[in-house]
Design a protein around this motif. Sequence first.
Motif, mmCIF file in Angstrom:
data_model
loop_
_atom_site.group_PDB
_atom_site.id
_atom_site.type_symbol
_atom_site.label_atom_id
_atom_site.label_comp_id
_atom_site.label_asym_id
_atom_site.label_seq_id
_atom_site.Cartn_x
_atom_site.Cartn_y
_atom_site.Cartn_z
ATOM 1 N N GLU A 45 0.951 -1.148 0.059
ATOM 2 C CA GLU A 45 0.026 -0.078 -0.222
ATOM 3 C C GLU A 45 0.866 1.274 -0.085
ATOM 4 N N HIS A 46 1.982 1.362 0.764
ATOM 5 C CA HIS A 46 2.790 2.316 0.980
ATOM 6 C C HIS A 46 3.727 2.715 -0.645
ATOM 7 N N ARG A 47 3.802 1.599 -0.941
ATOM 8 C CA ARG A 47 4.556 1.411 -2.491
ATOM 9 C C ARG A 47 3.625 2.085 -3.543
ATOM 10 N N ALA A 48 2.643 1.871 -3.190
ATOM 11 C CA ALA A 48 1.256 2.290 -4.554
ATOM 12 C C ALA A 48 1.081 3.731 -3.982
ATOM 13 N N MET A 49 0.963 4.305 -2.671
ATOM 14 C CA MET A 49 0.698 5.668 -2.421
ATOM 15 C C MET A 49 1.786 6.561 -3.020
#
Length: 108
Positions: A45-49
């Motif tokens: 999720e952090h990588r996508a953000m």
Amino acid sequence: MFATPAYAQAAGGAANPIAQFLPLILIFAIMYFLLIRPQQKKMKEHRAMVEALRRGDQVVTAGGLIGKVVKVKDEDEVEVELADGVKVRVVQSTIATVLNKTEPAEKA
């Protein structure tokens, strides 16, 4: 005083090898579902953000600085404006959260 041969044989019998490793397998399965899997989900999720960062987004860095994204560079860097005329280069992975997302420009 001495154990009879029948008791001695029952105490030293070989157990099923799968039964011996079953507790270790269960502990690993529990650790996977309680620790490893949620951490991988959070990292994804952090990588996508971070990959969705755009100019104009208001972000918070890992150091606690709040600023607005001025420029997204290709080499995993973001230029963030902290105050009027104060711009810093920040590594994208150190962006903790995005406070306000800008709307994408409408195509005419």
